[in-house]
Design an enzyme around this catalytic site. Structure first.
Site, PDB file in Angstrom:
ATOM      1  N   LYS A 173      43.782  43.184  41.032  1.00 57.34           N
ATOM      2  CA  LYS A 173      42.995  42.377  40.096  1.00 57.34           C
ATOM      3  C   LYS A 173      43.068  40.898  40.475  1.00 57.34           C
ATOM      4  CE  LYS A 173      40.661  41.199  36.369  1.00 57.34           C
ATOM      5  NZ  LYS A 173      41.078  41.254  34.963  1.00 57.34           N
ATOM      6  N   LYS A 175      43.065  31.395  33.442  1.00 56.93           N
ATOM      7  CA  LYS A 175      44.265  32.218  33.275  1.00 56.93           C
ATOM      8  C   LYS A 175      44.463  33.103  34.507  1.00 56.93           C
ATOM      9  CE  LYS A 175      45.511  36.518  31.463  1.00 56.93           C
ATOM     10  NZ  LYS A 175      44.974  37.741  30.864  1.00 56.93           N
TER      11      LYS A 175
END
Lengths: 296, 296, 296, 296
Positions: D171, D239
């Site tokens: 990811k 983030k």
């Protein structure tokens, strides 16, 4: 002043605690390393059995730990410093950690009536041994006034720079500038040498003008000679660049050069130069330019 | 010494030529700008009708031009300096240009028996006016020895740094370090302010330690106060970063920080700050961090 | 259509000229390399004695040269294409060069009544041989209409993208994106492998989602296998990144990623990988991460 | 399958849990937000009173939380998931967090006989609502086999990519490529427009060649039109870049482009564009180039 607790007797903490003991303070110290505790006793301090023992009854507690997880463990965790000391105690955390942890420690302390300063240092092992550290202090002015005489035992430049966390922010700013200047000087050296210009002569000119810096003054000869004995290790600067990026994130700012410098310092570590002086950033730039044969 | 030809009477060339005239030299100067020629006459020099007139019979020719196309035009093009002067003449090109052009000029000169030095300066307009320039000289030692007394008329630090082009390489190295340090100090200021730390206090600490630099010494107060009166304009530093990248390409090296600094300086210019001092790189970092309201 | 002049018979120009000859055009070509001229004759064209001979009487001239100095020499210099052709001739410069040179060529052509297009290509040697080039064309629509049938002989995607220089700008934009995507994929591979994740599996996931790209589609297997046979050489991409930075400077914009990608590509060349495929940017990122042992 | 516990009913968790309920699973969910719990009940699930209630007796627990502190709180803290479930339970943490936290959760689970998968997703809110998520799974193959039928309820591409933490690493790699490609496309657009080239036409060419990407395919029209409705917010990408840098640090690699992309994304947030789509990175590059007037 009454009893001092000192947690963290590494290459920095040991000489700092020894200076305090030599100055006549009643120092109770703890470190997981038994040799470190023995050194403190040899220096006139008391080796405590654990953290709680070290800080019991202390008027001031100093912590000098590797990074924020250790501070969280030693200070914030159940049975840690904040649980073990009485309200009114002053905790000076001299570890170099992320500002947000310093602020969290200060808030946790305040909830228990414990006063907290963040007081990271620069100057390295030599500075600690020679009692010549620079100390950047964040917290309340009144608490700074209490701690100052202790800081003066091992520090030379001692500045109250702002509220809780401010000491860490100033340290982070310092380290991003230092890392960046090393990178720039490294690029200058590689450009000069690859262009057939004597780097020593070229850097002499730079050092005398607007490009001049403490790093050029102190390190240009050793960098050109490829002498990278620490000094301050790349591994530690890598940790500090992580703190600088965390501080930037916390402050919601974008620092492009800092972001790139952090990766160049990381490269130094990844390439296996982590235990060399941070001036070895030169080796990273050399390899990027296919000039690793320049190594001596 | 015999007659001097001086081509390029801009903000740098005018005071340099005036110092030479004041020192008793027979200076014949040319610039496309008539006001500049009038200033030279007022300073005791002779305003020539064109390049050939300025350099006819000169023992030494000094050129001080904006960038390499002008040097190519004035020096290399048909009817330029190399066509107009006699063999044995010494040409000191004091323009800041790409090393490869300096080398090409030296080679073209050698083919005609004309000796060439590249001798870029740092110190800016103030340095030229106060006769306090730093001069980085590339070329033959014997030619440097001839030019040195002239350089001493307006220079303070005068160093022979290596063969043809070396003066430009050292200047390029100087400018990449200066640009980079401004960027780092800008990032430090933005981090400090956004973290609620007084930037002046924080930079005082940095200036006193390993992060210290001439730029922190001279400019930290004006940067914190957002005073960006030049000094040395971002537009000029933008040109110089282009030279640094060209020098890196020529030397076949990779300079990642220089590559990024060049874009930040370009941003300063693109954002409309080209005529501000290069310390205005702070405004670029501020805008990246959404802090343009800090402007004063 | 009448006679075609073709200057520059390298790995791209030779198959392009051969396709034109095979399509029945009367092609007169020149290159300094005699073998190249022989190949053109073998393909049905005529080997000219020099530039003037190649373009004499041509209705359209195509130039396919390494970089802007060659274009300046062949097209702009005294005795070059603009001197040798008649007013009304159309010159399609298919070299990949800086937009500002394309604009200068167009202006010089206009002054002599010669129509000019900049028409750089992408697709590499394979694209030229297979008549599958993409061609990005800047200049007047009417001139594009004239050249289009010729472009269709060796091109697959042919787009008029704007005024003079626009072809070069689009090519520059293309190359900065391609170089950057290679760098990003390289960083992804290094991160995956160093984390103990099978890079092939990981990239399969990336290729199927928003991170997907033509490069991931075509090159992920060869990159993971460290097969770097060109394809398009790093040396050429290094040249193209220089053009992208020159275009940015010309347009007065700041492109931070492009600036860094240019240095990483430069590192590939400096490290000795210039003749490998541009996907070998992976080797640069690996070395930065101390993982050169991954090479196969 | 038996009871499912689902913790974290945000914009992602709510549709995921609803799909599970709609597929006939016995879903017990918890979120601090009462509206979210009500939505789950409306969708056929059971709103639990707290974490322990949600997971009591569950065969599989899914967590979908904002970041690692929430995972530490909900899963690892006393009274959290690991305390509340029986040995043998399978925990699939689908939050996007740092790989090191995923590994720590897996180790803590193993110590209690609880099986753990890290299974971050991509595809955003739309992907969750349309049951079209990509799911990258780290952990044991046997546990993946158990969880797969559940993942298929809301996922389209479901890949077991490696051991514990591998899902997060993939990811992270995905997000660094996505962020970087947005930055590169933004730089291409700014270069094209500032050069007077129609960006839409130019990007059409790029999209059709080696520079092509899913982002160019899906977003080039909206970027050129300055439509930045999310989509995936810059705040979330900020983030994720933090996670990518943490993963790089953990793996001891240096990723220069990632370091710079992270700062550009941070700039997007700092400049006030945090709630826009991540394609709004274009606004950052525009401001760097003084072209904020391009906003629509």
């Amino acid at each position: 002043m009454g009893k001092l607790g000192f947690i963290g007797l590494g290459v920095m903490g040991t000489p700092m605690a020894a200076h305090l003991a030599a100055a006549g303070h009643d120092v109770s110290g703890f470190d997981l390393n038994a040799d470190a505790r023995a050194k403190l006793e040899a220096a006139g301090g008391r080796a405590a059995a654990d953290v709680a023992d070290a800080v019991a009854g202390a008027e001031v507690v100093i912590t000098m730990l590797p990074d924020h997880p250790q501070v969280e463990q030693v200070v914030l965790a159940p049975g840690g410093v904040l649980d073990a000391v009485a309200p009114g105690t002053l905790l000076a955390d001299m570890s170099t950690i992320r500002p947000e942890t310093s602020i969290a420690v200060a808030e946790a302390g305040a909830a228990k009536g414990i006063r907290v300063l963040d007081a990271p240092v620069s100057g390295g092992q030599a500075g600690a041994e020679e009692a010549a550290l620079s100390i950047m202090v964040g917290g309340e002015a009144a608490d700074f006034a209490v701690a100052r005489p202790l800081f003066e035992v091992f520090g030379k430049t001692i500045v109250h720079v702002g509220p809780h966390g401010a000491g860490q922010v100033v340290k982070a700013a310092n380290q991003l500038v230092v890392g960046g200047v090393y990178g720039l000087v490294a690029e200058a050296i590689v450009l000069l040498e690859a262009s057939g210009v004597d780097a020593g002569t070229g850097l002499d000119v730079l050092a005398g003008g607007l490009a001049g810096s403490r790093i050029l003054e102190l390190k240009r000869k050793s960098m050109v000679a490829r002498e990278f004995k620490p000094g301050f290790r790349i591994d530690l600067h890598h940790k500090d660049m992580g703190i600088a990026l965390a501080a930037a994130r916390q402050a919601d700012v974008a620092l492009p050069l800092t972001g790139l410098v952090a990766q160049l310092v990381a490269a130094g570590r990844s390439m296996g130069y982590g235990s060399l002086d941070h001036s070895a950033l030169l080796k990273v730039v050399e390899e990027l330019s296919g000039r690793s044969s320049q190594e001596v």
